[in-house]
Design an enzyme around this catalytic site. Structure first.
Site, PDB file in Angstrom:
ATOM      1  N   CYS A   1     -30.199  71.680   7.670  1.00  0.00           N
ATOM      2  CA  CYS A   1     -29.764  70.758   8.722  1.00  0.00           C
ATOM      3  C   CYS A   1     -28.523  71.242   9.464  1.00  0.00           C
ATOM      4  O   CYS A   1     -28.243  70.783  10.570  1.00  0.00           O
ATOM      5  CB  CYS A   1     -29.513  69.373   8.129  1.00  0.00           C
ATOM      6  SG  CYS A   1     -30.917  68.724   7.197  1.00  0.00           S
TER       7      CYS A   1
ATOM      8  N   HIS B   1     -25.202  65.262  12.323  1.00  0.00           N
ATOM      9  CA  HIS B   1     -26.585  65.404  11.866  1.00  0.00           C
ATOM     10  C   HIS B   1     -27.182  64.015  11.661  1.00  0.00           C
ATOM     11  O   HIS B   1     -26.563  63.140  11.058  1.00  0.00           O
ATOM     12  CB  HIS B   1     -26.613  66.194  10.563  1.00  0.00           C
ATOM     13  CG  HIS B   1     -27.943  66.185   9.880  1.00  0.00           C
ATOM     14  ND1 HIS B   1     -29.119  66.428  10.549  1.00  0.00           N
ATOM     15  CD2 HIS B   1     -28.278  65.946   8.571  1.00  0.00           C
ATOM     16  CE1 HIS B   1     -30.128  66.353   9.689  1.00  0.00           C
ATOM     17  NE2 HIS B   1     -29.646  66.055   8.498  1.00  0.00           N
TER      18      HIS B   1
ATOM     19  N   ASN C   1     -35.069  62.171  10.435  1.00  0.00           N
ATOM     20  CA  ASN C   1     -34.350  63.396  10.092  1.00  0.00           C
ATOM     21  C   ASN C   1     -35.234  64.582  10.448  1.00  0.00           C
ATOM     22  O   ASN C   1     -36.269  64.801   9.828  1.00  0.00           O
ATOM     23  CB  ASN C   1     -34.011  63.395   8.601  1.00  0.00           C
ATOM     24  CG  ASN C   1     -33.193  64.607   8.183  1.00  0.00           C
ATOM     25  OD1 ASN C   1     -33.093  65.589   8.905  1.00  0.00           O
ATOM     26  ND2 ASN C   1     -32.617  64.543   7.000  1.00  0.00           N
TER      27      ASN C   1
END
Length: 334
Positions: free
Chosen positions: A119, A261, A291
């Site tokens: 990520c 993020h 996500n």
């Protein structure tokens, strides 16, 4: 133009993002696992996630986002001197996905490199691209964050299947001209391999090649320790943002936007609270996409640019946390 320290400055000349057409809603997941829309929204802030179509690969998503970024920058693909492609879901082990996209976009003979930092990958990629430009090695670098994660998601596991989706974001980073005051002030990257077991995809590498045993044990899917990840994500992203401010002798009020993020809205809120800023200064796009690992930061960045929230001259912080355990921040004047 070189700065007083003798380096060139980097400028985002264009951005783009792409979310696949197919949507997997919380209501859809209610039919697969013991969950419900209210439970998912309350704990994650996610309402839906996008799923790549059959035959639509990570390089395809990155291609579409990159074409939009190039168009906004007013550039041709042939002008790109390097492609940095952040992903943990490559088209295949080799050749790398950057080379696959290079062929598709038509950027002959440029450098093409995949970055595997989960990520945090896009923040890592932006930092690397900035170094290339600062030192004069390249003038135009394409930085991509793209993922097709759904094949790695166990849709019988409630703790993971509610989280992940597919997406891509991209920026064209180029050398700033004299009249353009954009600049990446600094970037701060870190990793902590001591806690690398918090988030893993066990199978597919030399440690655990694919086999019938892998399939029987469902080791081809992502596995995570959610509570521990939450704690470390808040801590590391907060520390990375604090370091960015300290390095540049800035205060939170000097920053117009934080783009974290997009893993979980509770993590985002906790980072904002630690940082001492209200949520109206934080770009949050998780509700519509979930996500998407390396794609979350560039997608959120692009959406905020396109809808006018982010304006030229504003100070922006990008920050991320991911498997590895990797983390980082980047602070810039857009």
């Amino acid at each position: 133009m070189k700065t007083s320290s003798g380096f060139y400055r980097s400028r985002i000349a264009g951005s783009g993002s792409y979310l696949p057409e197919k949507v997997l809603t919380n209501k859809d997941l209610e039919k697969l696992v013991d969950t419900n829309d209210e439970w998912i929204r309350e704990r994650t802030g996610i309402a839906q996630r996008h799923i790549a179509a059959e035959g639509e690969y990570t390089s395809d998503l990155g291609l579409k986002a990159s074409q939009i970024a190039l168009e906004q920058a007013g550039m041709q693909a042939s002008e790109i001197e390097a492609i940095l492609f952040a992903t943990v879901s490559p088209d295949q082990v080799m050749p790398n996905t950057a080379c696959e996209m290079q062929r598709k976009i038509g950027a002959p003979k440029c450098m093409a490199l995949d970055i595997s930092a989960a990520c945090s990958g896009f923040v890592y990629g932006m930092s690397i691209a900035d170094q290339f430009i600062k030192t004069g090695q390249y003038n135009n670098v394409l930085v991509v964050g793209a993922e097709v994660l759904h094949p790695y998601v166990d849709y019988t596991a409630r703790d993971t299947c509610i989280l992940f989706g597919d997406a891509a974001g991209a920026v064209v980073l180029k050398r700033a001209e004299d009249e353009e005051d954009s600049e990446i002030y600094s970037s701060h990257l870190a990793a902590d391999g001591e806690i690398s077991d918090l988030f893993v995809l066990p199978a597919g590498g030399s440690k655990l090649p694919f086999s019938q045993k892998v399939l029987d044990e469902r080791a081809q899917f992502v596995m995570m320790k959610g509570r521990e990840i939450f704690k470390h994500a808040v801590r590391t992203m907060s520390q990375a943002c604090d370091l960015a401010l300290k390095t540049n002798d800035m205060q939170p009020e000097d920053v117009s936007w934080i783009i974290p993020h997009q893993a979980n809205v509770r993590i985002i809120e906790a980072v904002a609270k630690h940082f001492g800023v209200s949520m109206d200064k934080v770009v949050v796009e998780i509700e519509d996409m979930g996500n998407t690992s390396a794609a979350t930061v560039p997608v959120a960045l692009d959406k905020a640019i396109k809808d006018g929230r982010i304006q030229r001259g504003q100070n922006i912080i990008l920050t991320a946390f991911g498997a590895g355990i990797t983390s980082g921040s980047l602070i810039m004047r857009y």
